[in-house]
Every structure is written in structure tokens, then in C-alpha cells.
Design a protein around this motif. Structure first.
Motif, PDB file in Angstrom:
ATOM      1  N   LEU A  55       0.816  -1.206   0.000  1.00  0.00           N
ATOM      2  CA  LEU A  55       0.000   0.000   0.000  1.00  0.00           C
ATOM      3  C   LEU A  55       0.858   1.269   0.000  1.00  0.00           C
ATOM      4  CD1 LEU A  55      -2.797   1.277   0.115  1.00  0.00           C
ATOM      5  CD2 LEU A  55      -2.705   1.056   2.599  1.00  0.00           C
ATOM      6  N   SER A  58       2.592   1.624  -3.383  1.00  0.00           N
ATOM      7  CA  SER A  58       1.665   1.998  -4.438  1.00  0.00           C
ATOM      8  C   SER A  58       1.294   3.474  -4.334  1.00  0.00           C
ATOM      9  CB  SER A  58       0.410   1.127  -4.354  1.00  0.00           C
ATOM     10  OG  SER A  58      -0.437   1.380  -5.439  1.00  0.00           O
ATOM     11  N   ARG A  59       1.023   3.928  -3.124  1.00  0.00           N
ATOM     12  CA  ARG A  59       0.699   5.352  -2.912  1.00  0.00           C
ATOM     13  C   ARG A  59       1.881   6.226  -3.318  1.00  0.00           C
ATOM     14  NH1 ARG A  59       1.222   9.399   0.905  1.00  0.00           N
ATOM     15  NH2 ARG A  59      -0.607  10.721   1.152  1.00  0.00           N
ATOM     16  N   ARG A  60       3.070   5.865  -2.894  1.00  0.00           N
ATOM     17  CA  ARG A  60       4.281   6.616  -3.243  1.00  0.00           C
ATOM     18  C   ARG A  60       4.432   6.710  -4.753  1.00  0.00           C
ATOM     19  NH1 ARG A  60       8.271   2.864  -2.043  1.00  0.00           N
ATOM     20  NH2 ARG A  60       7.840   2.205  -4.162  1.00  0.00           N
ATOM     21  N   LEU A  63       1.752   9.013  -6.378  1.00  0.00           N
ATOM     22  CA  LEU A  63       2.068  10.418  -6.132  1.00  0.00           C
ATOM     23  C   LEU A  63       3.250  10.860  -6.987  1.00  0.00           C
ATOM     24  CD1 LEU A  63       1.550  10.629  -2.269  1.00  0.00           C
ATOM     25  CD2 LEU A  63       0.124  11.661  -4.076  1.00  0.00           C
TER      26      LEU A  63
END
Length: 72
Positions: A55, A58-60, A63
Motif C-alpha cells: 500500500l 503503491s501510494r508513493r 504520487l
């Protein structure tokens, strides 16, 4: 916002974000469609979850992709 030219631009930007987010380990894909008012696109992933950091990874990566860069 409903013209074919607008759709191509929305898709181009989504593919750029996908490419930047993918980096070395991520596997993302894009989807786009003409809605009732305008074109919309989404960058979907990460299909290489375990190797990219789950998670947080994936967020990194998303962004980073939105920033249009490949590394930080």
C-alpha cells in the motif's frame, strides 16, 4: 470537454502518469471513458504489489507519477 481531442489529451496525461508511476517495480494500467459531461481517466494499479512495497509503495508511486517524475 466531450470532444475527441479532449479525450486524447486526457488519455495522454493518464498514460504519462502511469509511465512515471510504474518506475522499476510497479505495474499500473489506465482506463478512460466519455461520461455524461466530460472525459475521465484513471490510473489503476499496482499489479506488482509485493515487489513495489504494498500500500505504501503503491501510494508513493502514484504520487510520484502525478508529479511526472521517475524517482525521488
Amino acid at each position: 470537454m466531450r470532444t475527441p481531442e479532449s479525450g486524447r489529451e486526457v488519455e495522454r496525461i493518464a498514460r504519462r502518469i502511469e509511465s512515471a508511476a510504474a518506475g522499476a517495480e510497479g505495474q499500473f494500467r489506465t482506463d478512460s471513458a466519455l461520461g455524461s459531461r466530460r472525459w475521465r481517466a484513471a490510473v489503476i494499479g499496482n499489479y506488482n504489489w509485493a515487489r513495489s512495497g504494498g500500500l505504501a509503495g503503491s501510494r508513493r508511486d502514484l504520487l510520484r507519477g502525478m508529479g511526472g517524475t521517475r524517482g525521488e
